[in-house]
Structure formats: C-alpha cells, structure tokens
Enzyme design. Structure first.
Site: not given
Ligand code: EPU
Length: 321
Positions: A177, A226
C-alpha cells in the site's frame, strides 16, 4: 456542483476556460459520502500544469480510499479529466505487449481492456475501486497482488518540480500500500508490460475475485474500503477488530461493518467525519490495550483530526460518544 467564482479560485480566465472549476461538497466525490466543501478543478490541459502546481493543491482520484473533514479543504482539489484517461493496448511481440494508461482512467476500464486483449495481470485487481492514478499512488491491491506488479514505467511530476518525467519501475521502492514516491507526487500515467494469456481464463479469474469481494465486503454501503493496514500478513486488521467484538460498534452514523470489521460504513449516509474519527479512536485504543497492536490508517485523511495517526497510548478516547 456550482461554478466557482474566479475570486475564490485565483485561476486565470484562460485556465478556467480550458479546465472546469466548480465548488462542491467532497461528500459527492468520495465513496464514503463524507466531506465538506472544496473548489474542484478538472484538469484537461497539460500545458496548465505549471499554473496549478504553483499553488497548494490536492489530487483526487475516485475518492475511494479517502476520509475528508466536515469543514472541507481550503486548497483546490484536482481531478484528471478525459485528456488524461486514454488507454492504448499495443500489438503483442513475442508473447508480450505494452499497455499505456492515463492516470485519469478508471482502473476497471484498464482491467477490461487488458482482459479483452488477452493480457494477464491486471485482472487480479478486479473489483478494486480506483482510478489508474489512485491505484499507482496507493499501490492498491489485494492479498495476492499489487498495482505496481506489472508496471514498467510511470509518468509523474515529483513535488517541487513542474515538468513531468518517466520513472522506471525499479526507481520506485514500492511496498504494501505504498508506491514509495514522496507525498504530493502527481501520477499522470503508466506503461504496463504484460504477457499474453487466454482471455476467457482472465475473465473468469476477474469474475471470481469480484464475487469473493461481494460476499466478504459490505460493497452496497458507502465506505472507504479497508480503514487500517493489516499490521502483519498473519494478522489481518479485520480479523483482529472482529475478535475484539467490535462489529456493529457505532458512533453517530458510522458503524463497524458486520460483514467485514475493517470497513466502517456510512449506513444511513448521515455519518460525519467526527463520527468516523471517534470510532477509529475507539478501535485503535482497544487493539492497543487488549492486543498490543498499533493499527495504522490505510485510508487517506484530509483535514481530519491529527490524532488518528498518533500512537494510541497518547490518544484520549471519549467514553459513551
Ligand atoms: N476476517 C475476519 N473477520 C472480519 C474480516 C476478516 O475474521 O470481519 C478474516 C477473514 O476470514 C480472513 C482474514 O480475516 O481469514 C483476511 O480477510 P480478507 O480475506 O477479507 O482480507 P483482508 O486482509 O481483510 C485484504 C485487503 C483488501 C482486499 C482483500 C481481498 C488490506 C488492508 N485489505 O483484506 O483491500 O480487498 O484483501 O484481496 O490489505 C482495501 O485496501 O481497501 C481493501 C479492501
């Protein structure tokens, strides 16, 4: 949007003749639907860059990763217009092709042009809301890829300079990022060097990623995506906030999403920046106190309280807001 009076903008009549200038609430220009008034300039003529760069200003992409203060911003807010939005797909040579994209183009249009031409890579960003310039600036991405993964060169104006220049990708110390270039860098466009692949396969990958996002993220409600960076690859902020029991936590009109805890949603479109800031303080304080984690903002903030970026041990959290 209203046409802004010349006295409030200070731009020359020639400039305003070529580049539309208007006043609007930034709530209309951000996906969070929050933000006070500003003068919004749509830059259409490259020759007007020096007049623009000579004064304080801010660059706006799709407004998808941005929280703006309720009082708005004083500096002109600049968007790149049609003149900066072209996408040219080159003829493949030896299984690879060069794609040139203006920073004002919608990232979704770039992705679909590449998929249609059977050029692999950008489909991995399917569903990321951004302009090409915003995606370059933030090195926007998913958990598996980043915008700068396929970029060969970027066209930028660096802070303090007037003339655009092309930089090789190797000159950008990009990270998660973070494009690695200084705050205030203007992105005008980029060239991507892409490998040929089956368009149907690329289309299917993009569709799968979009579907996964639609089920795991609250896309129907206004948000800025996010809110926090993931503190570590093995510690997603959403999982942490969820474990703290903060889903559905609310301040005024701002709510921690029940779908994904790293999203704050403006559920009824009534939230103020002050509401979101109070909720952010509360989340950061709990993450620090209960888990020893400092959550850093991923969302850009304009004219928001400075303490959102301070160490949470130094921030006062209002109780019962
Ligand atoms: N999870 C939870 N509870 C929640 C949300 C997530 O337990 O309320 C768990 C999920 O089950 C999973 C883990 O946390 O095991 C990661 O969640 P997710 O796969 O949704 O990925 P993330 O790391 O939260 C990242 C990016 C997103 C992007 C997604 C999909 C960041 C901060 N976020 O989310 O980017 O869309 O991967 O590739 O790096 C953004 O940058 O605005 C954004 C939304």
């Amino acid at each position: 949007m209203n046409e802004a009076s010349s006295s409030s903008t200070g731009f020359t009549a020639d400039f305003r003749g070529r580049n539309p200038v208007a006043t609007a609430r930034l709530a209309q220009a951000t996906t969070m639907r929050i933000g006070g008034p500003a003068t919004i300039v749509t830059l259409e003529d490259r020759s007007d860059l020096p007049e623009l760069l000579a004064r304080p200003h801010r660059w706006l992409g799709k407004g998808a990763n941005l929280l703006v203060g309720d009082a708005g911003v004083g500096e002109p807010v600049v968007r790149l217009g049609q003149a900066f939005s072209a996408i040219d797909v080159g003829v493949p040579v030896g299984g690879r092709a060069l794609v040139r994209a203006g920073a004002g183009a919608d990232l979704a249009e770039l992705i679909s042009a590449c998929v249609k031409a059977g050029l692999a890579g950008p489909e991995g960003l399917a569903g990321v809301p951004a302009t090409v310039g915003g995606a370059l600036r933030m090195n926007a991405g998913t958990s598996t890829c980043w915008m700068l993964d396929w970029v060969a060169r970027v066209e930028v104006v660096l802070p303090g300079e007037e003339q655009p220049r092309w930089l090789e990708r190797s000159a950008l110390p990009a990270a998660y990022r973070n494009c690695g270039l200084p705050q205030g860098t203007l992105f005008l466009g980029c060239e991507l060097l892409l490998v040929q692949d089956d368009p149907e396969k690329l289309r299917a990958t993009g569709a799968r990623l979009k579907k996964a996002k639609a089920t795991s993220q609250p896309l129907a409600l206004p948000s800025a995506g996010c809110v926090f960076k993931n503190p570590r690859p093995d510690l997603p902020a959403g999982k942490l906030i969820d474990e703290l029991g903060l889903k559905n936590e609310r301040v005024g009109g701002a709510v921690v999403s029940a779908v994904h805890a790293n999203f704050i949603v403006n559920e009824q479109r009534t939230a103020t920046c002050a509401d979101v800031a109070a909720l952010i303080r509360r989340i950061r304080e709990r993450a620090w106190r209960e888990r020893g984690v400092v959550l850093e903002m991923e969302v850009e903030t304009w004219e928001c309280p400075a303490d959102l970026k301070a160490h949470p041990r130094d921030v006062r959290v209002e109780v019962g807001v």
